[in-house]
Design a protein around this motif. Sequence first.
Motif, PDB file in Angstrom:
ATOM      1  N   HIS A  86       0.793  -1.221   0.000  1.00  0.00           N
ATOM      2  CA  HIS A  86       0.000   0.000   0.000  1.00  0.00           C
ATOM      3  C   HIS A  86       0.825   1.270   0.000  1.00  0.00           C
ATOM      4  CE1 HIS A  86      -3.222  -2.752   1.659  1.00  0.00           C
ATOM      5  NE2 HIS A  86      -3.716  -2.274   0.535  1.00  0.00           N
TER       6      HIS A  86
ATOM      7  N   TYR B 127       0.905   5.142   1.385  1.00  0.00           N
ATOM      8  CA  TYR B 127       0.349   6.029   2.404  1.00  0.00           C
ATOM      9  C   TYR B 127       0.855   7.445   2.181  1.00  0.00           C
ATOM     10  CZ  TYR B 127      -1.217   1.949   5.019  1.00  0.00           C
ATOM     11  OH  TYR B 127      -1.864   0.801   5.398  1.00  0.00           O
TER      12      TYR B 127
ATOM     13  N   PHE C 244       0.007  -0.275  11.891  1.00  0.00           N
ATOM     14  CA  PHE C 244      -1.091  -0.640  11.006  1.00  0.00           C
ATOM     15  C   PHE C 244      -1.223  -2.144  10.811  1.00  0.00           C
ATOM     16  CE2 PHE C 244      -1.108   3.697   8.646  1.00  0.00           C
ATOM     17  CZ  PHE C 244      -1.668   4.264   9.774  1.00  0.00           C
TER      18      PHE C 244
ATOM     19  N   LYS D 152      -9.911  13.272   0.697  1.00  0.00           N
ATOM     20  CA  LYS D 152     -11.287  12.767   0.731  1.00  0.00           C
ATOM     21  C   LYS D 152     -11.507  12.167   2.115  1.00  0.00           C
ATOM     22  CE  LYS D 152     -11.598  12.759  -3.924  1.00  0.00           C
ATOM     23  NZ  LYS D 152     -12.692  13.195  -4.780  1.00  0.00           N
ATOM     24  N   SER D 153     -12.727  12.305   2.590  1.00  0.00           N
ATOM     25  CA  SER D 153     -12.976  11.708   3.893  1.00  0.00           C
ATOM     26  C   SER D 153     -13.246  10.230   3.698  1.00  0.00           C
ATOM     27  CB  SER D 153     -14.152  12.391   4.575  1.00  0.00           C
ATOM     28  OG  SER D 153     -15.281  11.569   4.516  1.00  0.00           O
ATOM     29  N   LEU D 154     -13.056   9.473   4.760  1.00  0.00           N
ATOM     30  CA  LEU D 154     -13.323   8.048   4.687  1.00  0.00           C
ATOM     31  C   LEU D 154     -14.817   7.773   4.747  1.00  0.00           C
ATOM     32  CD1 LEU D 154     -10.491   6.662   6.942  1.00  0.00           C
ATOM     33  CD2 LEU D 154     -10.733   6.343   4.494  1.00  0.00           C
TER      34      LEU D 154
ATOM     35  N   TYR E  17     -19.640   6.414   7.506  1.00  0.00           N
ATOM     36  CA  TYR E  17     -19.856   5.051   7.949  1.00  0.00           C
ATOM     37  C   TYR E  17     -18.662   4.539   8.740  1.00  0.00           C
ATOM     38  CZ  TYR E  17     -20.471   0.047   7.892  1.00  0.00           C
ATOM     39  OH  TYR E  17     -20.583  -1.259   8.271  1.00  0.00           O
ATOM     40  N   LEU E  18     -17.483   4.846   8.259  1.00  0.00           N
ATOM     41  CA  LEU E  18     -16.290   4.389   8.971  1.00  0.00           C
ATOM     42  C   LEU E  18     -15.960   5.299  10.133  1.00  0.00           C
ATOM     43  CD1 LEU E  18     -14.013   3.324   6.007  1.00  0.00           C
ATOM     44  CD2 LEU E  18     -15.175   1.863   7.651  1.00  0.00           C
TER      45      LEU E  18
ATOM     46  N   VAL F 194     -11.142   6.671  12.015  1.00  0.00           N
ATOM     47  CA  VAL F 194     -10.330   5.467  12.141  1.00  0.00           C
ATOM     48  C   VAL F 194      -9.012   5.894  12.773  1.00  0.00           C
ATOM     49  CG1 VAL F 194      -9.227   3.581  10.919  1.00  0.00           C
ATOM     50  CG2 VAL F 194     -11.385   4.498  10.081  1.00  0.00           C
ATOM     51  N   PRO F 195      -8.639   5.274  13.878  1.00  0.00           N
ATOM     52  CA  PRO F 195      -7.421   5.708  14.563  1.00  0.00           C
ATOM     53  C   PRO F 195      -6.219   5.639  13.625  1.00  0.00           C
ATOM     54  CG  PRO F 195      -8.514   3.918  15.766  1.00  0.00           C
ATOM     55  CD  PRO F 195      -9.283   4.139  14.520  1.00  0.00           C
TER      56      PRO F 195
ATOM     57  N   LEU G  35      -5.607   7.370  11.001  1.00  0.00           N
ATOM     58  CA  LEU G  35      -5.836   7.854   9.642  1.00  0.00           C
ATOM     59  C   LEU G  35      -6.643   9.141   9.673  1.00  0.00           C
ATOM     60  CD1 LEU G  35      -6.844   4.512   7.907  1.00  0.00           C
ATOM     61  CD2 LEU G  35      -4.619   5.642   7.869  1.00  0.00           C
TER      62      LEU G  35
ATOM     63  N   ALA H 142      -8.424   9.881   3.006  1.00  0.00           N
ATOM     64  CA  ALA H 142      -7.908   9.086   1.906  1.00  0.00           C
ATOM     65  C   ALA H 142      -7.740   9.986   0.698  1.00  0.00           C
ATOM     66  CB  ALA H 142      -8.866   7.951   1.587  1.00  0.00           C
ATOM     67  N   THR H 143      -7.021   9.517  -0.276  1.00  0.00           N
ATOM     68  CA  THR H 143      -6.896  10.261  -1.517  1.00  0.00           C
ATOM     69  C   THR H 143      -6.824   9.259  -2.658  1.00  0.00           C
ATOM     70  OG1 THR H 143      -5.710  11.994  -2.673  1.00  0.00           O
ATOM     71  CG2 THR H 143      -4.371  10.360  -1.521  1.00  0.00           C
TER      72      THR H 143
ATOM     73  N   VAL I 297      -6.815   3.877  -4.144  1.00  0.00           N
ATOM     74  CA  VAL I 297      -7.000   4.746  -2.983  1.00  0.00           C
ATOM     75  C   VAL I 297      -5.781   4.621  -2.075  1.00  0.00           C
ATOM     76  CG1 VAL I 297      -8.433   5.243  -0.978  1.00  0.00           C
ATOM     77  CG2 VAL I 297      -9.488   4.417  -3.089  1.00  0.00           C
TER      78      VAL I 297
ATOM     79  N   LEU J 148      -4.239   5.898   1.695  1.00  0.00           N
ATOM     80  CA  LEU J 148      -4.720   6.426   2.968  1.00  0.00           C
ATOM     81  C   LEU J 148      -3.790   7.527   3.469  1.00  0.00           C
ATOM     82  CD1 LEU J 148      -5.667   3.023   4.567  1.00  0.00           C
ATOM     83  CD2 LEU J 148      -7.187   4.696   3.491  1.00  0.00           C
TER      84      LEU J 148
END
Lengths: 157, 693
Positions: free
Chosen positions: B561, B563, B606, B644-646, B649-650, B653-654, B656, B659-660, B667, B669
């Motif tokens: 991933h 980041y 993570f 962008k926000s997560l 619904y989520l 999140v600790p 984070l 997201a982009t 995506v 984070l």
Amino acid sequence: MDKGRGELQLVVFRLKEQVYGVDINHVLEIIRAAGVTAIPGAPAFVEGVINLRGRVIPVIDLARRLGLGTTGRSENTRIIIVEVGGATAGMVVDGVSEVLRLSPDDIQPPPAMVAGVSAAFLRGIALVGERLVILLDVTRIFHREEKEALRELSREA
Amino acid sequence: MFTGEEIAIYLEELEEKIQAINDNVLLLEREGGSPEVIQEIFRAAHTIKGSSAVMGYEKITSLTHEIENLFDLLRQGKMEVSENLVNVLFEALDALKLLKDEITGAGGGVDVSAVIEKLRSCRAGCGAGEPDAAPAGGELPPAPAADELPAGGSAYRFELELEEAVEEVVREAEVRGFQAYQVDIGIDRGCQMKGVRAFLIFETLQQAGEIIKSVPPAEDLQEGRYGEGFTVVLLTREDAGQVRDLVFSIAEVSSVEVRPIKLRSGEQPAAREAAGQQARKEANASPGRENIKTVRVDVQKLDNLMNLVGELVIDRTRLDRFVEVFESRYGSDDLVENIVEISNHLGQVTGDLQEEIMKARMLPVAHVFNRLPRMVRDLAHKLGKEIDFIIEGRETELDRNVIEVISDPLIHLLRNAVDHGIEPPEERVRLGKPRAGRLLLKAAYVESQIVITLSDDGRGMDPEKIRQRAVEKGLLTPEQAARAGEREVLDLIFAPGFSTASSVSDISGRGVGMDIVRNQIEQINGSVEFTTTPGRGTTFTIKLPLTLAIIRALMVTLGDHVYAFPLTNVLETLTFKPGEIQRVRHAEVVVVRGQVLPLVRLAHLFQEKSREEGRLSVVVLGSGDKKVGVVVDRLIGEQEIVIKSLGGYLGQVPGLSGATILGDGKVALIVDARAIVKETGVEDAALEMSRAG
């Protein structure tokens, strides 16, 4: 046009050898399951986020959400994008088969537990021909109470 | 009765005019009553009165009517600006704001009678109360004497000259769908109760619309002090015939003439200048007169546009890839060159589009700044200080989200400056400083940031006192305090629970201030620093991103991933050999330039599989006084990313902060660098300590 009031259209999909349906009014689209970015620290049933044409959308692993364990990925794996309470989210399923029309009379209230799924997530069950279709209540699936979220997180830790 | 849109327009205007009165009353207090200032307030009050009357907000109408009357006297030089007057005006302004809240539903049950009484007594106190000003303002045209009027028999007719202020009301009313009529009313010569007739006519007409002006003034009319007739200006939705019939329904009315008022168009400055003494001043001060050049857009729409452009940008990046593939596969084919050209052009256009939409979301910082002079003035009054508050760069534009966040910290810093920074006048004189303290608030663009500075010429901060205080508060041990450098000591003011004020006042709060100020600013990826010289003053410098939607970030990989670390929190990047890592108890650290830097592994945070390749890449994060090194797999480089926000619904999140979307559509984070530093970082001072120990 509409045959009888209250006719229900269901998007029918497979998950762990069972057949489920969700109200088509909640479904925005169905996409291939690819490019999911996992989110560290999120509840286990959260598969991650995807890019849906410029929007970042959370995706859940429906099998885990329903307490059915994990399910494998295959060619047929799809993400059903649904809209619930103004928010857009996706759920991973094993494959989408068809759209069914049902009359409300065909739907029976759910027993306490069907195929290992708690009635809390169900709208009912319907017998279509030989098959049993389990109707999911999408709002319940994407409704997360604070408590539940916390419990999930502490289980992770 | 009125649509939400109409009310919104009204409220916006109300807000604007209240602000105008506010600004000018401040000027009035500082510089005395110059004709321009008085005229501005008069006009603003008048405009509010007019539109409020049309909208049916009676309390606002009567309050502004009183303000207007007061300024009419000031305008004519029948009254002087006094301290009491200014205070009453501020009270009236506060009442106006409350009334506005009442309309928006944010308040209710506002009683304005006390304020109105005070305004009236101001007027009475000046001894020039009579004759009273006309409700519609104007320069009290002489009441036409009986012998100037047309001879008996013929209809009463009057050539009305509309003042600027009345014209403005008329114009606004027209926009709202009202028509303005000049109604000339003739009254029987033998009429015995002229006052009563006038009163009845007013009553009747007011059922059909609003009277915004009369000649002679209403008070005179109701006293019966008029000749064969009088003239009113009526705003109404009825037609001329209906108005005529209405007036004729009153006894002893001999003639009625209803004429629609034709306003001079705005493009006649010459005629206007000849017409009024004040016209010159207003030629460039009335943008409302021009054609509408702006539209109001819901921010949500702009956000949607922004998202759509984001999609375009991503598609364009993908197109770029195809172009590369085509180029390598088909070489310099004509068609390929066409695609290259299209792709480049598309890139340019989307870039411009993105920028334009970004700009559309920006607001001038004046939205925050304009509220401050009043606050500073009240504070200074309360504390018995004299302050010259200067604002520069009001027009500097910021993303509206940034504007919303910046207001609180600014107010806090200002309060501190007035309360603790600037000395009382006597002390300043003793020190050889000007009596009035100078407070300069300035906003400007510097590179791709907005820099807001707030400087005062007050006491400044004494590092020794802070040092002492820090020990008292238990923030430092005496040994630590003795060893700490000046800068470190000064930065202690940002430590939680620190307050240099010798007494807790209700002005600057309870010493929970500066750490929160820093926190709020850092939350929007800004930074705050300050310099201070004892006896000379303090300057705070706040740096803010132009927008919250796009940030510069350092991209790294971990496992499969990507980041992103917001660059505002990245101090530097380093690489180490695994052997350089040392262990202090359970923690991993490295020594950087003689300082011990604690390390955390992103893979551990993570719970992801790392793919280290020999050397360790470390991103050094800093927030406040704390620092920490975050071990990642590989550094990719800097890049601008769209946040962008997560999604709700989520939720949070600790670890984070959002997201982009990357060029390849994946995506990535965004790491919540501040939280990581907060939880795992170690303070600078402590780093020094461990080096020494």
